[in-house]
Design an enzyme around this catalytic site. Structure first.
Site, PDB file in Angstrom:
ATOM      1  N   GLU A 189       0.841  -1.206   0.000  1.00  0.00           N
ATOM      2  CA  GLU A 189       0.000   0.000   0.000  1.00  0.00           C
ATOM      3  C   GLU A 189       0.874   1.254   0.000  1.00  0.00           C
ATOM      4  O   GLU A 189       0.593   2.242  -0.667  1.00  0.00           O
ATOM      5  CB  GLU A 189      -0.897   0.034   1.247  1.00  0.00           C
ATOM      6  CG  GLU A 189      -1.858  -1.125   1.363  1.00  0.00           C
ATOM      7  CD  GLU A 189      -1.287  -2.298   2.141  1.00  0.00           C
ATOM      8  OE1 GLU A 189      -0.101  -2.629   1.965  1.00  0.00           O
ATOM      9  OE2 GLU A 189      -2.043  -2.894   2.917  1.00  0.00           O
ATOM     10  N   CYS A 195       0.251   1.471   7.275  1.00  0.00           N
ATOM     11  CA  CYS A 195      -0.321   1.829   5.964  1.00  0.00           C
ATOM     12  C   CYS A 195      -1.624   2.593   6.134  1.00  0.00           C
ATOM     13  O   CYS A 195      -1.923   3.503   5.362  1.00  0.00           O
ATOM     14  CB  CYS A 195      -0.531   0.573   5.121  1.00  0.00           C
ATOM     15  SG  CYS A 195       1.044  -0.104   4.541  1.00  0.00           S
TER      16      CYS A 195
HETATM   17  N1  THU Z   1       2.386  -6.336   4.173  1.00  0.00           N
HETATM   18  C1  THU Z   1       1.902  -5.469   3.239  1.00  0.00           C
HETATM   19  O1  THU Z   1       2.431  -5.364   2.128  1.00  0.00           O
HETATM   20  N2  THU Z   1       0.821  -4.729   3.570  1.00  0.00           N
HETATM   21  C2  THU Z   1       0.175  -4.776   4.766  1.00  0.00           C
HETATM   22  O2  THU Z   1      -0.699  -3.986   5.024  1.00  0.00           O
HETATM   23  C3  THU Z   1       0.525  -5.824   5.724  1.00  0.00           C
HETATM   24  C4  THU Z   1       1.824  -6.505   5.491  1.00  0.00           C
HETATM   25  C5  THU Z   1       3.567  -7.135   3.838  1.00  0.00           C
HETATM   26  C6  THU Z   1       4.807  -6.775   4.599  1.00  0.00           C
HETATM   27  C7  THU Z   1       5.577  -8.072   4.528  1.00  0.00           C
HETATM   28  O3  THU Z   1       6.312  -8.100   3.329  1.00  0.00           O
HETATM   29  C8  THU Z   1       4.519  -9.143   4.476  1.00  0.00           C
HETATM   30  O4  THU Z   1       3.329  -8.493   4.096  1.00  0.00           O
HETATM   31  C9  THU Z   1       4.309  -9.870   5.787  1.00  0.00           C
HETATM   32  O5  THU Z   1       4.119  -8.989   6.828  1.00  0.00           O
END
Ligand code: THU
Length: 135
Positions: free
Chosen positions: A60, A92
Site C-alpha cells: 500500500e 499503511c
Molecule cells: N504487508 C503489506 O504489504 N501490507 C500490509 O498492510 C501488511 C503486510 C507485507 C509486509 C511483509 O512483506 C509481508 O506483508 C508480511 O508482513
C-alpha cells in the site's frame, strides 16, 4: 465514497496482477495494491522485503508513494490483494490517512474475490491527521 462496480473490479484486477511482482522471499506473503486517484489514474504497488527485515515496505505504501511522487494527493479508493484477504497494517492506514479519511479500502483474496470493503475512517478511528498539527 461510492464507486462503480466495474471500477471496483478493475482496481482489484490491477492489484491481483501487480501482486505477481511482490518481492517477499522471507514471509512468502505476497501483497498487491492498486490505488485510484481522483484524477482517474491507477498506481499499483507490491510489498518489497529486505534481508534487513525492518527495511521492508508494504504494498500500500509503495502505491501511495509512487502516486505522491508524481504529484497526486487525492485518492478515491485502494484495493489490497493477499492470499487470504488480509487487511492493511496500522502503518499503511496511517499513511493513507494523511491524504483523506474517506478513501474506500477494498480487500480481496488471491483469486480476486472481494472479501471486505471499508472507509479508511472506520479502519483508523480518531486518526492523527495533518490538521492536528495546525495550531
Ligand atoms: N504487508 C503489506 O504489504 N501490507 C500490509 O498492510 C501488511 C503486510 C507485507 C509486509 C511483509 O512483506 C509481508 O506483508 C508480511 O508482513
Amino acid at each position: 465514497m461510492t464507486l462503480e462496480n466495474d471500477m471496483k473490479e478493475q482496481l482489484i484486477e490491477r492489484a491481483v496482477l501487480a501482486r505477481r511482482w511482490s518481492y517477499s522471499p522471507y514471509s512468502r506473503y505476497a501483497v498487491g495494491a492498486a490505488l485510484l486517484t481522483r484524477s482517474g489514474k491507477i498506481y499499483d504497488g507490491v510489498n518489497i522485503e529486505n534481508a534487513a527485515l525492518p527495511s521492508t515496505i508494504c504494498a500500500e505504501r509503495v502505491a501511495v508513494f509512487k502516486a505522491v511522487s508524481e504529484g497526486e494527493r487525492e485518492f478515491t479508493a485502494i484495493a489490497v490483494v493477499t492470499e487470504n484477504g488480509g487487511s492493511p497494517c496500522g502503518g499503511c492506514r496511517q499513511v493513507l490517512a494523511e491524504f483523506g479519511l474517506e478513501t474506500l479500502v477494498m480487500l480481496a483474496n488471491g483469486e480476486g474475490k472481494q472479501t471486505g470493503e471499508y472507509q479508511l475512517k472506520d479502519l483508523l478511528p480518531d486518526a492523527f491527521t495533518p490538521d492536528k498539527l495546525a495550531s
